[in-house]
Design an enzyme around this catalytic site. Structure first.
Site, short mmCIF file in Angstrom:
data_model
loop_
_atom_site.label_atom_id
_atom_site.label_comp_id
_atom_site.label_asym_id
_atom_site.label_seq_id
_atom_site.Cartn_x
_atom_site.Cartn_y
_atom_site.Cartn_z
N GLU A 43 34.49 -29.97 35.74
CA GLU A 43 35.89 -30.08 36.14
C GLU A 43 36.59 -28.72 36.19
O GLU A 43 37.69 -28.56 35.68
CB GLU A 43 36.63 -31.06 35.22
CG GLU A 43 36.04 -32.46 35.27
CD GLU A 43 36.84 -33.51 34.51
OE1 GLU A 43 37.49 -33.15 33.52
OE2 GLU A 43 36.80 -34.68 34.93
N ASP A 58 33.06 -42.16 32.32
CA ASP A 58 34.15 -41.46 31.64
C ASP A 58 35.02 -42.44 30.85
O ASP A 58 36.17 -42.67 31.22
CB ASP A 58 35.00 -40.72 32.68
CG ASP A 58 35.97 -39.74 32.04
OD1 ASP A 58 35.88 -39.54 30.82
OD2 ASP A 58 36.82 -39.19 32.76
N GLU A 117 42.85 -43.37 27.08
CA GLU A 117 43.17 -42.86 28.42
C GLU A 117 43.08 -43.95 29.50
O GLU A 117 43.96 -44.07 30.34
CB GLU A 117 42.21 -41.72 28.75
CG GLU A 117 42.37 -41.16 30.14
CD GLU A 117 41.41 -40.00 30.41
OE1 GLU A 117 40.66 -39.60 29.51
OE2 GLU A 117 41.43 -39.49 31.55
#
Ligand code: GCV
Length: 692
Positions: A294, A367, A395
């Site tokens: 990332e 993820d 998240e």
């Protein structure tokens, strides 16, 4: 025992309309360490035992001193201050050798008629034993019968903070960072001690204080005194400090033209940096590194491998510390299925990492989605120490709204057989376990009161992965809210079912990564136009007029082949498999016949509906528990549950509206239509969403 009250009126759950004194009562700061007075038989047993911490009179170390005061204060609270100093005492004796730390934390707590002995190889054992004893007493166990003999399953039990120097927490939903870098080193907030206490009570023994998207500031001389102050404060609690290291730091803050791990000047820079850190913090834990992921810098920027990068840092630390190297890597340019990339990059490096390197692997290959299969790297790198990374902060699971208890999900992963060398829990024994922390500056630490349960459960499972989520929930709820059986019998099953509820309305049948861009809040399955293909929800659901799901069988991306054949076989046949992963592994027609006898479309719509209904039922149940919970926390949880209820409806409606726009299918008879047209959902924006 109190009877269950009638459901509170809706307005009553949201508005803090009581007097200030009621509002200023319990606010959640004390976490599970409240040690509220026992009642009834449990209190009588403890009084009869009349326990007085016996030795040492003058503590031989800070750690023993802390153990002793934890016990003294905890007992005073549990007995409501009613220990009788004039009566014969049940003595609690510490017997933990001469060393302060250095062992693995194992402890024993044994009781005889008039004495309890807490023993172990070093003083930290006594601190862990003291907490364990208080936990048992808090559960109402008779002190005369306590018998514990515990050794942690793995040696590294870490929290990873994604906290930035400016106080912003990436994926944080509980306010700002708990670390006040601005005021450190002069001012050490009391929170830093209470944080260490809470972690020690669970056996968490390491904390990475900064984000893996790392600022190089943490490697500058300016930060060293700040880090040292924290490390010194946490040492007596058995917590070692780690930092996330930015791989390009020699270039960013070291004045070198390169960060190539094979460059002699770069090696010398890291060697000197490690020496500088150890001179200030002799028990510094080491570096956590997110490299070539990332947009983060890494060894591949110089044509080197992950092993080259990790081993160079490992040599700088030497025997003094550990490099934890993350396997969370994927590339936009790589045409392969994103979930296959980490395995492809890391398996060829098996056996090439230095002994003090651990490769940290997320629980699943994508993820932290509500539902993923375990990561295929577990079991596939037998000559490498692996560590599991779980996400305590939510998240992708509703962030801080409502009740979502994650222990069942983690426990399931830990207990899964990899088909190659044992369960995930067994594979990670030489490495350890890390949890992405959910703490923040909110008074209750975690945003939602029930999110404290996830911090607690992470620590308890890190200590002993075999503990049942049910037992952990019961322990936590009894210590945190109320020991009343009516309360526990209602809330524990609710907690156990709660992650499944979110899964039903966010990720039914193994759909994944359908959230809004950037903030990751709420549904956006329609997003198809982001520059990186694998950031688009469309990439994952692959839905069109004919069907939905990602074909990861041999006919598709063949991600299945990364698992042991015995495991892959379980997921190869849509007709036989656990349907919670159905669309993770298979692309199926909307009319696919399900085991229920209905079509996939019918069952998908039904599953969203179940999620919504369960969220609603949870609000109603919580309202009925009002008499068991102090005013402020009850009101705050009620408000969070009301938010969750709204979110469940929103996820259901937006998702169904979008799937219908593709498949043109009618809703099954009697099913409620989405509240709004699809464009209404598409138009929603969240500029103020936290954690981005
Ligand atoms: C810290 C996901 C999150 C990022 C996080 C990343 C990681 O992509 O959205 O916020 O970055 O995982 O684990 O490195």
């Amino acid at each position: 025992m109190m009877a269950l009250a009638a459901p509170a009126a809706r307005a009553d759950v949201v508005v803090p309309d009581r007097s200030l004194s009621q509002w200023n009562g319990e606010d959640g700061y004390r976490l599970w360490l409240r040690h509220e007075p026992l009642e009834g038989a449990a209190l009588e047993q403890l009084r009869a035992f009349n326990p007085i911490p016996g030795t040492p009179a003058s503590p031989e170390s800070e750690t023993l001193g802390i153990a002793e005061s934890e016990l003294r204060e905890g007992l005073a609270k549990l007995t409501g201050g009613s220990i009788d100093a004039d009566r014969p005492r049940g003595v609690i004796r510490f017997d933990c050798g001469r060393r302060e730390r250095g062992g693995d934390g194992r402890f024993r707590v044994t009781s005889g008629a008039r004495a309890i002995r807490i023993s172990g190889p070093d003083h930290l054992s006594c601190l862990y034993g003291a907490h364990a004893l208080l936990r048992e007493l808090s559960r109402g166990v008779d002190p005369a019968t306590i018998s514990l003999d515990e050794t942690p399953a793995m040696s590294l039990r870490l929290l990873n903070h994604w906290d930035n120097p400016d106080g912003h927490v990436e994926r944080g939903y509980a306010g700002r960072s708990i670390f006040d870098w601005w005021r450190l080193p002069e001012r050490l907030d009391r929170r830093m001690i209470d944080y260490a206490r809470a972690n020690a009570s669970l056996g968490i023994n390491g904390v990475v204080v900064n984000n893996v998207n790392a600022s190089p500031l943490f490697l500058t001389p300016h930060y060293l005194p700040k880090l040292k102050r924290l490390a010194d404060a946490w040492r007596p609690y058995g917590i070692r400090l780690y930092i996330s290291a930015r791989f390009s730091a020699p270039r960013d803050v070291g004045g070198l033209p390169t960060a190539d791990p094979l460059d002699p000047a770069v090696k010398a820079w890291w060697n000197a940096k490690a020496d500088e850190i150890y001179a200030a913090i002799p028990d510094f834990g080491g570096f956590l590194v997110k490299a070539n992921s990332e947009g983060q810098p890494g060894p591949q920027d110089y044509g080197r491998t992950h092993a080259d990068g990790a081993n160079m840092l490992a040599a700088a630390l030497g025997k003094r510390g550990t490099v934890i190297w993350r396997a969370f890597v994927y590339k936009a340019e790589d045409e392969t299925d994103r979930v296959k990339q980490a395995y492809q990059e890391f398996v060829p490096l098996d056996g090439k990492f230095a002994g003090n390197v651990i490769v940290q692997v997320k629980n699943g290959p994508l993820d932290f989605q509500p539902r993923e299969p375990f990561h295929p790297l577990f079991g596939a790198m037998p000559r490498t120490r692996l560590m599991l990374e779980a996400q305590v902060t939510r998240e992708y699971l509703g962030q801080a709204s409502g009740i979502v208890y994650l222990a069942p999900m983690w426990s399931e992963v830990l207990g899964t057989h990899t088909g190659r060398g044992g369960t995930v829990a067994q594979v990670i024994v030489p490495g350890g376990i890390a949890g992405v922390a959910n703490t923040g500056s909110d008074r209750n630490w975690t945003g939602g009161h029930f999110d404290q349960a996830n911090w607690y459960a992470f620590g308890r499972l890190a200590w002993n992965p075999a503990l049942s989520p049910e037992r952990i929930a019961r322990e936590w709820a009894a210590q945190t809210f109320s020991r009343e059986p009516e309360f526990l019998d209602a809330i524990v099953p609710t907690m156990l079912a709660s992650a499944g509820t979110v899964e039903k309305y966010i990720a039914p049948f193994g759909l994944a990564h359908l959230m809004g861009t950037g903030h990751h809040y709420g549904p956006a399955p329609w997003v198809c136009d982001l520059a990186r293909p694998e950031w688009n929800p469309c990439y994952y659901h692959r839905a069109d007029k004919a069907g939905i799901g990602f074909d990861r069988t041999a006919g598709g991306s063949d991600a299945l082949a990364q698992y042991a054949p015995s495991v892959a076989a379980r997921w190869a046949d849509p007709a036989q498999m656990d349907d919670r992963l159905l669309l993770w592994f298979h692309h199926l027609p909307w009319q696919h016949p399900m085991r229920s006898g209905n079509t996939l479309w019918h069952d998908l719509v039904a599953r969203y509906g179940q999620g919504e209904a369960e969220a609603g039922a949870r609000s109603a149940l919580w309202a009925r528990l009002a008499d068991h919970v102090d005013y402020r926390r009850h009101a705050e949880v009620a408000a969070d549950l009301a938010t969750q209820e709204k979110e469940a409806r929103w996820w259901r409606d937006a998702s169904i509206a979008y799937w219908q726009s593709l498949n043109g299918l009618a809703l099954p008879a009697g099913v409620r239509r989405p509240d709004h047209p699809l464009d209404w959902y598409k138009a929603k924006t969240f500029p103020e969403a936290p954690g981005q």
